[in-house]
Design a protein around this motif. Structure first.
Motif, mmCIF file in Angstrom:
data_model
loop_
_atom_site.group_PDB
_atom_site.id
_atom_site.type_symbol
_atom_site.label_atom_id
_atom_site.label_comp_id
_atom_site.label_asym_id
_atom_site.label_seq_id
_atom_site.Cartn_x
_atom_site.Cartn_y
_atom_site.Cartn_z
ATOM 1 N N SER A 34 42.888 75.692 68.026
ATOM 2 C CA SER A 34 44.217 75.368 68.542
ATOM 3 C C SER A 34 44.271 75.554 70.061
ATOM 4 O O SER A 34 44.753 74.675 70.785
ATOM 5 C CB SER A 34 45.270 76.255 67.860
ATOM 6 O OG SER A 34 46.537 76.044 68.438
ATOM 7 N N ASN A 35 43.763 76.677 70.548
ATOM 8 C CA ASN A 35 43.749 76.918 71.985
ATOM 9 C C ASN A 35 42.837 75.933 72.711
ATOM 10 O O ASN A 35 43.161 75.471 73.809
ATOM 11 C CB ASN A 35 43.347 78.367 72.280
ATOM 12 C CG ASN A 35 44.447 79.330 71.916
ATOM 13 O OD1 ASN A 35 45.627 79.026 71.993
ATOM 14 N ND2 ASN A 35 44.061 80.526 71.483
ATOM 15 N N THR A 36 41.731 75.599 72.081
ATOM 16 C CA THR A 36 40.822 74.620 72.675
ATOM 17 C C THR A 36 41.506 73.266 72.798
ATOM 18 O O THR A 36 41.396 72.598 73.831
ATOM 19 C CB THR A 36 39.528 74.515 71.842
ATOM 20 O OG1 THR A 36 38.905 75.809 71.810
ATOM 21 C CG2 THR A 36 38.577 73.497 72.431
ATOM 22 N N ASN A 37 42.230 72.852 71.764
ATOM 23 C CA ASN A 37 42.943 71.577 71.833
ATOM 24 C C ASN A 37 44.043 71.593 72.901
ATOM 25 O O ASN A 37 44.313 70.567 73.537
ATOM 26 C CB ASN A 37 43.492 71.184 70.462
ATOM 27 C CG ASN A 37 42.435 70.507 69.611
ATOM 28 O OD1 ASN A 37 41.631 69.714 70.091
ATOM 29 N ND2 ASN A 37 42.417 70.838 68.331
ATOM 30 N N GLY A 84 35.406 67.767 63.742
ATOM 31 C CA GLY A 84 36.460 66.758 63.792
ATOM 32 C C GLY A 84 37.840 67.339 64.059
ATOM 33 O O GLY A 84 38.812 66.604 64.210
ATOM 34 N N LYS A 85 37.943 68.670 64.150
ATOM 35 C CA LYS A 85 39.225 69.318 64.419
ATOM 36 C C LYS A 85 39.545 69.367 65.906
ATOM 37 O O LYS A 85 40.610 69.845 66.294
ATOM 38 C CB LYS A 85 39.225 70.731 63.838
ATOM 39 C CG LYS A 85 39.130 70.737 62.320
ATOM 40 C CD LYS A 85 39.113 72.136 61.754
ATOM 41 C CE LYS A 85 39.026 72.091 60.239
ATOM 42 N NZ LYS A 85 39.048 73.433 59.656
ATOM 43 N N LEU A 86 38.629 68.869 66.736
ATOM 44 C CA LEU A 86 38.879 68.792 68.178
ATOM 45 C C LEU A 86 39.141 67.346 68.561
ATOM 46 O O LEU A 86 38.596 66.420 67.965
ATOM 47 C CB LEU A 86 37.680 69.333 68.961
ATOM 48 C CG LEU A 86 37.413 70.824 68.803
ATOM 49 C CD1 LEU A 86 36.154 71.217 69.563
ATOM 50 C CD2 LEU A 86 38.594 71.651 69.278
ATOM 51 N N HIS A 87 39.964 67.167 69.566
ATOM 52 C CA HIS A 87 40.376 65.833 70.002
ATOM 53 C C HIS A 87 39.374 65.273 71.016
ATOM 54 O O HIS A 87 39.544 65.416 72.217
ATOM 55 C CB HIS A 87 41.781 65.873 70.597
ATOM 56 C CG HIS A 87 42.799 66.495 69.696
ATOM 57 N ND1 HIS A 87 43.097 66.003 68.450
ATOM 58 C CD2 HIS A 87 43.569 67.593 69.847
ATOM 59 C CE1 HIS A 87 44.016 66.755 67.878
ATOM 60 N NE2 HIS A 87 44.310 67.739 68.698
ATOM 61 N N THR A 88 38.335 64.627 70.501
ATOM 62 C CA THR A 88 37.337 64.016 71.377
ATOM 63 C C THR A 88 37.698 62.565 71.642
ATOM 64 O O THR A 88 38.433 61.947 70.872
ATOM 65 C CB THR A 88 35.927 64.074 70.752
ATOM 66 O OG1 THR A 88 35.914 63.281 69.573
ATOM 67 C CG2 THR A 88 35.521 65.507 70.432
#
Length: 187
Positions: A34-37, A84-88
């Motif tokens: 969440s923080n990474t996104n 896939g949980k990160l917005h690339t």
């Protein structure tokens, strides 16, 4: 405490890949992601580069392991893909490293220099291995380094704390995701 972030800064995310998602860490992986996104969002808003680094055995490191007759690593390519949980996005920079340090035997430094990057914000897993290894190299290469303390974790709390308390303050500034976002909104 985060006091300044260069206007030419890249977000460098370490080893947030499927195999790491399955490993136990001392903080909530959902919170880390969440923080990474949130960091990804502010970097996109500011049109600054985002680097996704994965680790996959290879290069001189793997050759040394083979020569020492150490166990092989799985061939399952899915293990080495960014979660896939990160917005690339396809325009992001994707780097595969083979050691703790994302600069060693990779194109990372060239990619950053090509974009006139002078600073990096680091996050990922594991704090004391991939993040710290990359931070040390970044410092040696002259980058201004900032650490998102709540967007990283480790398998061992003592190792995580040691990096945050003793190593990172010698390399750069450390703060929360919100601290970084606050400073970046001023860019």
């Amino acid at each position: 405490m985060i006091t300044v972030i260069d206007k030419n800064t890249a977000l460098v995310l370490i080893d947030l890949q499927n195999s790491v998602m399955a490993a136990p860490i001392v903080h909530s992986m959902d919170d880390i992601l969440s923080n990474t996104n949130k960091l990804i969002s502010i970097f996109r808003e500011k049109n600054l580069p985002i680097v996704f680094v994965n680790v996959k055995p290879g290069g001189s490191w793997l050759n040394a392991r083979k020569e020492a007759k150490m166990p092989a690593y799985p061939d399952d390519e899915n293990l080495y893909k960014i979660t896939g949980k990160l917005h690339t996005e396809s325009s992001d920079i994707f780097v595969t490293k083979h050691t703790w340090n994302a600069f060693f035997e990779t194109e990372l430094n060239d990619e950053l220099k090509r974009r006139n990057i002078t600073g990096i914000v680091l996050a990922g897993v594991a704090t004391s291995i991939g993040v710290e290894g990359t931070a040390r190299a970044a410092s040696e290469l002259g980058y201004n380094v900032s650490f998102a303390s709540d967007a990283m974790s480790d398998r061992n709390m003592e190792a995580h704390k040691h990096s945050l308390q003793y190593i990172f303050p010698r390399i750069g500034e450390t703060g929360s995701t919100n601290d970084i976002i606050k400073v970046m909104k001023q860019l």
